[in-house]
Design a protein around this motif. Structure first.
Motif, short mmCIF file in Angstrom:
data_model
loop_
_atom_site.label_atom_id
_atom_site.label_comp_id
_atom_site.label_asym_id
_atom_site.label_seq_id
_atom_site.Cartn_x
_atom_site.Cartn_y
_atom_site.Cartn_z
N MET A 162 -18.02 -32.15 7.35
CA MET A 162 -18.19 -33.57 7.52
C MET A 162 -17.00 -34.29 7.12
SD MET A 162 -21.12 -33.61 9.14
CE MET A 162 -21.87 -35.08 9.03
N TRP A 163 -15.93 -34.11 7.80
CA TRP A 163 -14.60 -34.68 7.21
C TRP A 163 -14.36 -36.15 7.63
CZ3 TRP A 163 -11.16 -36.72 10.96
CH2 TRP A 163 -11.19 -36.21 12.18
N GLY A 164 -15.27 -36.74 8.60
CA GLY A 164 -15.34 -38.10 8.95
C GLY A 164 -15.90 -38.78 7.52
N ILE A 185 -18.61 -53.35 7.38
CA ILE A 185 -17.62 -54.29 8.08
C ILE A 185 -16.28 -53.73 8.34
CG2 ILE A 185 -16.17 -56.33 7.39
CD1 ILE A 185 -18.66 -57.13 5.71
N ILE A 186 -15.77 -52.88 7.40
CA ILE A 186 -14.41 -52.48 7.69
C ILE A 186 -14.60 -51.38 8.75
CG2 ILE A 186 -12.65 -51.12 6.74
CD1 ILE A 186 -12.46 -54.00 6.05
N MET A 187 -15.28 -50.25 8.45
CA MET A 187 -15.56 -49.11 9.50
C MET A 187 -15.80 -49.42 10.86
SD MET A 187 -14.20 -46.95 7.65
CE MET A 187 -14.11 -45.56 8.74
N PRO A 188 -16.87 -50.34 11.15
CA PRO A 188 -17.11 -50.89 12.48
C PRO A 188 -15.94 -51.37 13.32
CG PRO A 188 -18.80 -51.59 11.09
CD PRO A 188 -17.93 -50.91 10.32
N ILE A 189 -15.02 -52.28 12.24
CA ILE A 189 -13.77 -52.79 12.91
C ILE A 189 -12.89 -51.68 13.25
CG2 ILE A 189 -11.59 -54.18 12.41
CD1 ILE A 189 -13.76 -55.89 10.64
N HIS A 249 -13.88 -50.07 16.21
CA HIS A 249 -13.56 -50.60 17.43
C HIS A 249 -12.20 -50.27 18.14
CE1 HIS A 249 -13.64 -54.04 20.33
NE2 HIS A 249 -12.62 -54.43 19.49
N PHE A 250 -11.31 -50.53 16.87
CA PHE A 250 -9.83 -50.25 17.79
C PHE A 250 -9.68 -48.83 17.95
CE2 PHE A 250 -9.65 -54.33 15.25
CZ PHE A 250 -9.02 -55.13 16.22
N THR A 251 -10.54 -47.67 17.53
CA THR A 251 -10.35 -46.60 17.91
C THR A 251 -11.32 -46.07 19.04
OG1 THR A 251 -11.93 -45.83 16.15
CG2 THR A 251 -9.60 -45.88 15.42
N GLY A 252 -11.71 -47.10 19.69
CA GLY A 252 -12.32 -46.47 20.83
C GLY A 252 -13.89 -46.53 20.74
N GLY A 253 -14.43 -47.16 19.68
CA GLY A 253 -15.78 -47.11 19.41
C GLY A 253 -16.13 -45.94 18.54
N MET A 254 -15.35 -45.21 18.01
CA MET A 254 -15.63 -43.97 17.15
C MET A 254 -15.92 -44.06 15.81
SD MET A 254 -12.92 -40.82 16.32
CE MET A 254 -11.51 -41.95 16.22
N ASP A 255 -16.94 -43.57 15.33
CA ASP A 255 -17.46 -43.60 14.15
C ASP A 255 -16.98 -42.75 13.18
OD1 ASP A 255 -18.80 -44.37 11.86
OD2 ASP A 255 -21.03 -43.97 12.60
N PHE A 256 -16.21 -42.99 12.11
CA PHE A 256 -15.69 -41.72 11.39
C PHE A 256 -16.89 -40.76 10.62
CE2 PHE A 256 -12.00 -44.38 11.34
CZ PHE A 256 -11.03 -43.19 11.68
N ALA A 257 -17.99 -41.36 10.48
CA ALA A 257 -19.28 -40.82 9.95
C ALA A 257 -19.73 -39.67 10.65
CB ALA A 257 -20.13 -41.78 9.22
#
Length: 136
Positions: A78-80, A38-42, A45-53
């Protein structure tokens, strides 16, 4: 001896610790799911579709053999995923803080009122009698 051991095991502190460990494990799984799903997709979304993982720093790229198979896997930092773990830690800490705060509030209500003053002790009464006898 076994009865003494059972009494020791069933004291409040040991039971509280066992409940806390089990609760922390369960809450940790729930919060990890909440963070990842829930949190990471939000945030993504606000970081331009970037997935931290997926964020990483590649030290050695993967080596692909002539047959298309990976001969040597990629070596990367893997810092994300670490950022995901930090966000997860903050959320777990906050949830556990709320649980402990609510538990303390409930426990404070259950504590009995202080016992009334039992009055003077036997020694005090005997000293009063002695002092009265000395006056006469």
């Amino acid at each position: 001896m076994l009865k003494d051991f059972r009494d020791f095991i069933m004291t409040g502190n040991v039971v509280d610790l066992a409940v806390a460990v089990i609760l922390a494990g369960a809450v940790g799984l729930v919060v990890t799911g909440f963070t990842n799903d829930i949190i990471m997709p939000i945030v993504g979304h606000f970081t331009g579709g970037m997935d931290f993982a997926d964020l990483k720093y590649v030290l050695d790229p993967a080596v692909i053999g002539p047959d298309g198979e990976v001969a040597k896997p990629e070596n990367a930092i893997m810092w994300g995923k670490w950022i995901n773990a930090l966000i997860n830690l903050i959320i777990v800490g906050f949830v556990l803080f709320l649980i402990v705060k609510a538990y303390a509030k409930v426990r404070a209500k259950k504590e009995a009122a202080p016992a009334p003053d039992p009055g003077p002790s036997e020694v005090d009464l005997l000293m009063e009698i002695r002092d009265e006898l000395r006056k006469k």
